[in-house]
Design a protein around this motif. Structure first.
Motif, PDB file in Angstrom:
ATOM      1  N   PHE A  70      46.475  24.888  27.915  1.00 53.48           N
ATOM      2  CA  PHE A  70      46.611  26.079  28.745  1.00 53.48           C
ATOM      3  C   PHE A  70      45.481  26.057  29.775  1.00 53.48           C
ATOM      4  N   VAL A  71      45.757  25.467  30.910  1.00 59.74           N
ATOM      5  CA  VAL A  71      44.789  25.371  32.001  1.00 59.74           C
ATOM      6  C   VAL A  71      45.410  26.015  33.232  1.00 59.74           C
ATOM      7  N   ARG A  72      44.749  26.998  33.789  1.00 63.27           N
ATOM      8  CA  ARG A  72      45.237  27.716  34.962  1.00 63.27           C
ATOM      9  C   ARG A  72      44.064  27.936  35.919  1.00 63.27           C
ATOM     10  N   SER A  73      44.384  28.319  37.150  1.00 63.45           N
ATOM     11  CA  SER A  73      43.331  28.698  38.088  1.00 63.45           C
ATOM     12  C   SER A  73      42.786  30.065  37.710  1.00 63.45           C
ATOM     13  N   LEU A  74      41.577  30.378  38.194  1.00 62.62           N
ATOM     14  CA  LEU A  74      41.001  31.695  37.920  1.00 62.62           C
ATOM     15  C   LEU A  74      41.912  32.803  38.427  1.00 62.62           C
ATOM     16  N   LYS A  75      42.521  32.582  39.594  1.00 60.24           N
ATOM     17  CA  LYS A  75      43.444  33.583  40.142  1.00 60.24           C
ATOM     18  C   LYS A  75      44.619  33.790  39.199  1.00 60.24           C
ATOM     19  N   HIS A  76      45.115  32.704  38.619  1.00 59.04           N
ATOM     20  CA  HIS A  76      46.251  32.804  37.697  1.00 59.04           C
ATOM     21  C   HIS A  76      45.848  33.595  36.452  1.00 59.04           C
ATOM     22  N   TRP A  77      44.666  33.336  35.901  1.00 62.96           N
ATOM     23  CA  TRP A  77      44.236  34.081  34.717  1.00 62.96           C
ATOM     24  C   TRP A  77      44.088  35.571  35.028  1.00 62.96           C
ATOM     25  N   ILE A  78      43.631  35.887  36.244  1.00 60.59           N
ATOM     26  CA  ILE A  78      43.505  37.294  36.635  1.00 60.59           C
ATOM     27  C   ILE A  78      44.887  37.919  36.813  1.00 60.59           C
ATOM     28  N   ASN A  79      45.751  37.241  37.589  1.00 60.12           N
ATOM     29  CA  ASN A  79      47.061  37.813  37.924  1.00 60.12           C
ATOM     30  C   ASN A  79      48.012  37.873  36.734  1.00 60.12           C
ATOM     31  N   ASP A  80      47.958  36.871  35.869  1.00 56.43           N
ATOM     32  CA  ASP A  80      48.889  36.836  34.746  1.00 56.43           C
ATOM     33  C   ASP A  80      48.264  37.284  33.437  1.00 56.43           C
ATOM     34  N   GLY A  81      46.946  37.114  33.300  1.00 53.51           N
ATOM     35  CA  GLY A  81      46.272  37.481  32.060  1.00 53.51           C
ATOM     36  C   GLY A  81      45.696  38.884  32.099  1.00 53.51           C
ATOM     37  N   LEU A  82      44.694  39.094  32.941  1.00 54.76           N
ATOM     38  CA  LEU A  82      44.048  40.402  32.989  1.00 54.76           C
ATOM     39  C   LEU A  82      44.995  41.495  33.458  1.00 54.76           C
ATOM     40  N   MET A  83      45.910  41.166  34.374  1.00 56.77           N
ATOM     41  CA  MET A  83      46.849  42.183  34.852  1.00 56.77           C
ATOM     42  C   MET A  83      47.811  42.647  33.754  1.00 56.77           C
ATOM     43  N   THR A  84      47.931  41.866  32.691  1.00 52.54           N
ATOM     44  CA  THR A  84      48.735  42.315  31.552  1.00 52.54           C
ATOM     45  C   THR A  84      48.147  43.595  30.977  1.00 52.54           C
ATOM     46  N   LEU A 320      38.529  42.833  40.469  1.00 55.47           N
ATOM     47  CA  LEU A 320      38.668  41.373  40.436  1.00 55.47           C
ATOM     48  C   LEU A 320      39.976  40.935  41.087  1.00 55.47           C
ATOM     49  N   PHE A 321      41.044  41.677  40.821  1.00 55.35           N
ATOM     50  CA  PHE A 321      42.332  41.359  41.432  1.00 55.35           C
ATOM     51  C   PHE A 321      42.230  41.442  42.946  1.00 55.35           C
ATOM     52  N   ALA A 322      41.587  42.489  43.460  1.00 50.93           N
ATOM     53  CA  ALA A 322      41.455  42.646  44.906  1.00 50.93           C
ATOM     54  C   ALA A 322      40.641  41.504  45.512  1.00 50.93           C
ATOM     55  N   LEU A 323      39.548  41.137  44.865  1.00 46.90           N
ATOM     56  CA  LEU A 323      38.724  40.044  45.385  1.00 46.90           C
ATOM     57  C   LEU A 323      39.497  38.725  45.404  1.00 46.90           C
ATOM     58  N   ALA A 324      40.328  38.494  44.384  1.00 48.70           N
ATOM     59  CA  ALA A 324      41.040  37.221  44.278  1.00 48.70           C
ATOM     60  C   ALA A 324      42.265  37.150  45.172  1.00 48.70           C
ATOM     61  N   ASN A 325      42.834  38.309  45.552  1.00 48.93           N
ATOM     62  CA  ASN A 325      44.128  38.289  46.237  1.00 48.93           C
ATOM     63  C   ASN A 325      44.136  38.882  47.646  1.00 48.93           C
ATOM     64  N   THR A 391      48.285  46.685  45.403  1.00 49.87           N
ATOM     65  CA  THR A 391      48.105  45.880  44.187  1.00 49.87           C
ATOM     66  C   THR A 391      49.374  45.156  43.772  1.00 49.87           C
ATOM     67  N   MET A 392      50.446  45.904  43.504  1.00 49.64           N
ATOM     68  CA  MET A 392      51.675  45.287  43.050  1.00 49.64           C
ATOM     69  C   MET A 392      52.331  44.463  44.148  1.00 49.64           C
ATOM     70  N   ALA A 393      52.208  44.915  45.396  1.00 42.03           N
ATOM     71  CA  ALA A 393      52.804  44.164  46.504  1.00 42.03           C
ATOM     72  C   ALA A 393      52.148  42.784  46.628  1.00 42.03           C
ATOM     73  N   LEU A 394      50.824  42.744  46.549  1.00 44.81           N
ATOM     74  CA  LEU A 394      50.120  41.462  46.590  1.00 44.81           C
ATOM     75  C   LEU A 394      50.458  40.617  45.364  1.00 44.81           C
ATOM     76  N   PHE A 395      50.578  41.284  44.223  1.00 42.93           N
ATOM     77  CA  PHE A 395      50.901  40.602  42.972  1.00 42.93           C
ATOM     78  C   PHE A 395      52.253  39.878  43.089  1.00 42.93           C
ATOM     79  N   ILE A 396      53.268  40.591  43.591  1.00 44.78           N
ATOM     80  CA  ILE A 396      54.597  39.993  43.724  1.00 44.78           C
ATOM     81  C   ILE A 396      54.623  38.968  44.855  1.00 44.78           C
ATOM     82  N   ALA A 397      53.875  39.228  45.933  1.00 42.43           N
ATOM     83  CA  ALA A 397      53.844  38.286  47.052  1.00 42.43           C
ATOM     84  C   ALA A 397      53.351  36.909  46.611  1.00 42.43           C
TER      85      ALA A 397
END
Length: 440
Positions: A70-84, A320-325, A391-397
């Protein structure tokens, strides 16, 4: 003198008004921090440090277990992990309002639900109409959601000038369309389905439900199960953040220990004389331990989890989501004006039109009840704020657009969020000013 006489009497309404007030207060502060982080991301992505800043979020991190990696980018861990966790808290708030709050009346809940449906369907349809056959048509889900923190932040600035019903309406609407948006993500933007992984997800959810039925109340154990369910869902082809919504809605809304039982247990502890020793395996110590458990379990799991997680989500995960996206190199090549304009129009115009239209139809058809202190003029003005998709718009984009289109989409989202905030805020100020209080 009885010290209780010095306190205000408690009302049943306190069960939901106090948690809601706390939720709104945290959201208002979170909106300000989110704005600062967005500005920082935009500035850093347009300076000499742009490459390093944007590249940092693509740094790979992860772990391996046996043959699985399970190796992902930091952005992926934020968007898919922390956003959960973000969606978990959203689902907790939704269930609390539906079970304990003002939305427990089905017709009262149907009114913001209808508005949320209009705020998803109309902008998505308008976006598809404007984009046509151009690249980026698959990103229709980008324009469907509202940023709760920014909307509540705008309302907080106006303070007591606004009726409580408008705040509840917009909060409920934002929660409904956040849940709707994550369902769209799971259905429309997932990968190829892995049925074995989905079977493991179903098994994990069944175990969680069984544990709750058998009386397991250890929150760390449930979080461990939630982590396993997240991993299985991540491997299934369905977007893993859906696990946050499902588990949030499965969380019990009722407390385990009733008020009468709590008082009876505390009375046993208070009956011991001052200076009683609590050490050793004595009945006094057992009563004290029982009182500690009772004090914890007098709050429902939903309330305990909201209190503990909401500040972390608001002040750590969302920034963190805002900084990454939110970082967009403004001068980047390959800008697609048609795509940015379509997103802008769908959010700024499509969302408020859909919300007012569908809520009006729900009221006329008697499917939903509009609060008596919420005139249509204020509802329409407040609906302008829902174009703040952020937030959600950037997430889906990030899921919907190819890299070559992503910056154009982000610019459309950011521009729509700024204009929607300004329009909604000014409209509400005008309507609540002394000379316009009877408008609508």
């Amino acid at each position: 003198m009885n010290s209780n006489l010095a306190q205000l009497p408690k009302e049943p309404a306190d069960l939901f008004t106090r948690p809601l007030t706390r939720f709104l207060r945290i959201e208002a502060m979170a909106g300000a921090i989110l704005l600062v982080c967005t500005i920082v991301a935009l500035v850093l992505s347009n300076t000499a440090w742009s490459t390093q800043f944007l590249g940092f979020w693509e740094t790979k991190a992860g772990f391996s277990v046996g043959g699985m990696e399970f190796v992902r980018s930091l952005k992926h861990w934020i968007n898919d992990g922390l956003m959960t966790l973000f969606f978990f808290v959203v689902a907790l708030e939704l269930k609390r309002e539906l079970v304990l709050g003002e939305l427990r009346n089905p017709r009262r809940a149907a009114f913001p639900l209808a508005a949320a449906l209009g705020g998803m369907v109309v902008p998505a349809g308008l976006f598809l109409l404007l984009v046509g056959d151009e690249p980026g048509a698959s990103g229709w889900g980008t324009v469907m959601s509202t940023d709760t923190a920014f909307v509540i932040g705008c309302l907080a600035i106006l303070g007591a000038r606004l009726p409580h019903s408008l705040r509840l309406f917009l909060l409920s609407l934002a929660i409904f369309d956040d849940v709707g948006a994550i369902l769209v993500v799971a259905i429309a933007y997932g990968g190829t389905l892995n049925w074995i992984a989905l079977a493991l997800v179903a098994l994990g959810l069944a175990i969680v439900a069984g544990m709750a039925r058998l009386g397991f109340r250890s929150i760390p154990v449930y979080f461990a199960m939630g982590g396993l369910i997240w991993l299985a869902l991540d491997a299934s082809g369905v977007h893993a953040t859906l696990s946050g919504v499902i588990l949030g809605l499965m969380t019990p809304a009722r407390s385990w220990v009733s008020d009468s039982r709590l008082h009876a247990i505390f009375d046993r502890v208070v009956a011991y004389p001052p200076g009683a020793r609590w050490g050793g395996n004595t009945s006094a110590r057992q009563d004290l331990r029982r009182a500690g458990i009772a004090a914890r379990e007098a709050l429902s799991p939903i309330e305990r989890l909201e209190v503990s997680l909401h500040p972390w989500v608001a002040f750590t995960i969302m920034p963190l989501f805002a900084l990454a996206n939110a970082g967009v190199p403004i001068g980047a090549t390959g800008f697609v004006p048609a795509l940015a304009t379509s997103i802008f129009v769908a959010l700024v115009i499509g969302k408020p039109i859909g919300i007012v239209l569908f809520s009006f139809m729900a009221a006329k058809m008697r499917l939903g009840i509009r609060p008596s202190d919420l005139p249509w003029s204020l509802l329409a003005a407040g609906s302008l704020l829902t174009g703040i998709g952020f937030t959600m718009a950037l997430f889906i984009a990030e899921l919907a657009f190819d890299p070559g289109l992503l910056n154009s989409a982000k610019l459309g989202i950011l521009a729509a969020s700024v204009v929607s905030a300004a329009m909604g805020f000014l409209a509400l100020v005008w309507l609540t000013s002394r000379g316009s209080q009877n408008a609508g």
